[in-house]
Design an enzyme around this catalytic site. Structure first.
Site, short mmCIF file in Angstrom:
data_model
loop_
_atom_site.label_atom_id
_atom_site.label_comp_id
_atom_site.label_asym_id
_atom_site.label_seq_id
_atom_site.Cartn_x
_atom_site.Cartn_y
_atom_site.Cartn_z
CG HIS A 161 34.43 -103.34 61.32
ND1 HIS A 161 33.47 -104.32 61.23
CD2 HIS A 161 34.67 -102.92 60.06
CE1 HIS A 161 33.12 -104.47 59.96
NE2 HIS A 161 33.84 -103.64 59.22
CG ASP A 218 33.50 -106.68 64.90
OD1 ASP A 218 32.36 -107.17 64.92
OD2 ASP A 218 33.87 -105.85 64.03
CE1 TYR A 240 26.74 -106.97 60.88
CE2 TYR A 240 29.09 -107.05 60.37
CZ TYR A 240 28.06 -106.58 61.14
OH TYR A 240 28.31 -105.73 62.18
CG ASP A 244 32.78 -108.38 61.61
OD1 ASP A 244 33.60 -108.81 62.43
OD2 ASP A 244 32.28 -107.25 61.67
CG HIS A 296 31.43 -99.63 65.75
ND1 HIS A 296 32.79 -99.52 65.63
CD2 HIS A 296 31.06 -100.65 64.91
CE1 HIS A 296 33.23 -100.43 64.74
NE2 HIS A 296 32.20 -101.12 64.30
C1 SP5 Z 1 29.50 -104.12 64.63
C2 SP5 Z 1 30.06 -103.98 63.26
O1 SP5 Z 1 30.63 -104.93 62.73
N1 SP5 Z 1 29.87 -102.82 62.65
C3 SP5 Z 1 30.41 -102.67 61.36
C4 SP5 Z 1 30.04 -101.39 60.79
C5 SP5 Z 1 30.82 -101.14 59.56
N2 SP5 Z 1 29.98 -100.73 58.53
C6 SP5 Z 1 30.70 -100.12 57.47
C7 SP5 Z 1 29.83 -100.10 56.28
C8 SP5 Z 1 30.57 -99.76 55.09
C9 SP5 Z 1 29.76 -99.94 53.86
N3 SP5 Z 1 28.99 -101.13 53.81
C10 SP5 Z 1 28.33 -101.26 52.55
C11 SP5 Z 1 27.61 -102.58 52.43
C12 SP5 Z 1 26.18 -102.40 52.09
N4 SP5 Z 1 25.35 -102.42 53.22
ZN ZN Z 2 32.54 -105.50 62.66
#
Ligand code: SP5
Ligand code: ZN
Length: 354
Positions: free
Chosen positions: A209, A207, A334, A295, A171
């Site tokens: 995302h 990934d 994660y 993920d 990102h």
């Molecule tokens: C590298 C990668 O996988 N980055 C992912 C970032 C996406 N994060 C979005 C978070 C959205 C809300 N998450 C809430 C969970 C509580 N920590």
């Molecule tokens: Zn991701």
């Protein structure tokens, strides 16, 4: 048929030093999920593999992929925050931006340098989830060394090398950080492979995302292709603004970007169809970078995709069969109890392809 040598694991103990502590999400501090323990879970699951500690590399490739002003900001901003009043004022030591000079504010006027640390933070950080603390720079910089050391191993004849990068990178754009990412390890690996003489490089991003940072870095280039499959941002998922199928690159890079957004709940078979499509798209490149986020797995708390370890092993076989030198770069993933097995499954598949 000759058996390919096993894929080594490149890592650095420095990558444990980034402790996000929390992510501010829709105004609420939530527990961070991009934890140092991820490194140890992946090391444990790949313990049978040759382990190579990353060697120090200079900033040359780093400062061509990222704007030097951004790199300098990331290196110095936490110390600057500590010198400011923030620890007493707000009671916490993490750098968190609160105002962002996006087009909504700038309206075509070039913004001046923000003098206040908490103002300037919003020039280089594009969300409130990605905090900078003590050790963030050291870990992010060590992750770059992991990626570059993996490129060196491939240059020295390894068929593939895995870089256990943490924090992740896809990102991060040329000019800023976000999405739990600070420096774009995969983009730096791709550039280093270009520098090593590979005329075209394909980045395949597994990934969950969309890797908006990698896409942006190579948006106008034809020598590095970017292909990604991910949960559809159109269904409401991060990074929201990018990752749609209509994004295909611009200028010299027109047609060199390929996005395959997938519906929530997508499992192995349709996910692997998309992996195969990206492999077809990547075929013909002289080297491969895999942004290996795990993920997309069913148990992962950050995505609604439903891929299994068998799915990741099959993805490894598909991309390994391309038969080109490959640098495999850790991105997200994660769920601590399963990420190690998912990475190990991918590596086994990649190694035993074809
Ligand atoms: C590298 C990668 O996988 N980055 C992912 C970032 C996406 N994060 C979005 C978070 C959205 C809300 N998450 C809430 C969970 C509580 N920590
Ligand atoms: Zn991701």
């Amino acid at each position: 048929m000759p058996v390919p040598p096993p894929i080594p694991v490149v890592w650095s103990p420095q990558t444990r030093r980034h402790e996000p502590m929390r992510e501010v999400w829709v105004g609420v501090p939530t527990d961070g999920t991009e934890l140092p323990e991820r490194v140890d879970r992946i090391l444990d699951a790949t313990a049978s593999r040759e382990r190579v500690e990353a060697t120090t590399h200079d900033d040359d490739v780093l400062r061509r992929v990222h704007a030097p002003a951004f790199v300098d900001h990331l290196r110095t901003i936490h110390d600057e925050w500590l010198r400011g009043p923030y620890v007493e004022l707000v009671g916490q030591d993490r750098v968190v931006p609160y105002v962002f000079p996006t087009e909504a504010m700038t309206q075509g006027m070039p913004p001046s340098r923000a003098v206040a640390t908490h103002g300037r933070a919003g020039q280089f950080g594009y969300d409130t989830m990605t905090l900078v603390g003590p050790g963030t720079w050291e870990a992010a910089r060590a992750a770059v060394d992991c990626a570059l050391t993996a490129v060196d191993l491939v240059g020295g004849g390894a068929t593939a090398a895995y870089a256990l990068c943490r924090p992740p990178g896809h990102h991060a754009t040329r000019d800023g950080y976000g999405g739990s990412c600070y420096l774009n390890n995969a983009a730096i690996a791709a550039q280093a492979l270009r520098d090593a003489g590979h005329a075209t490089v394909a980045v395949v991003d597994l990934d969950a995302h969309h890797g908006n940072g990698t896409q942006a870095i190579f948006w106008q280039r034809s020598d590095v292709r970017y292909g990604s499959l991910h949960v559809d941002p159109g269904a409401g998922w991060f990074p929201h603004f990018y990752g749609h199928a209509h994004e295909t690159g611009a200028g010299d890079g027109e047609g060199a970007t390929r996005n395959l957004p997938l519906p929530e709940g997508t499992g192995d078979e349709p996910w692997l169809d998309a992996v195969r499509e990206l492999a077809t798209y990547a075929a013909g490149a002289d080297a491969l970078v895999v942004s290996l986020g795990v993920d997309a797995a069913a148990a992962d708390p950050e995505s609604p995709l439903q891929v299994t370890a068998d799915g990741y092993a099959a993805a490894g076989r598909v991309l390994g069969s391309l038969g080109v030198p490959a640098v495999l770069v850790q991105e997200g993933g994660y769920h601590l109890d399963t990420i190690g097995g998912l990475v190990a499954a991918y590596l086994d598949g990649h190694e035993h392809a074809g």
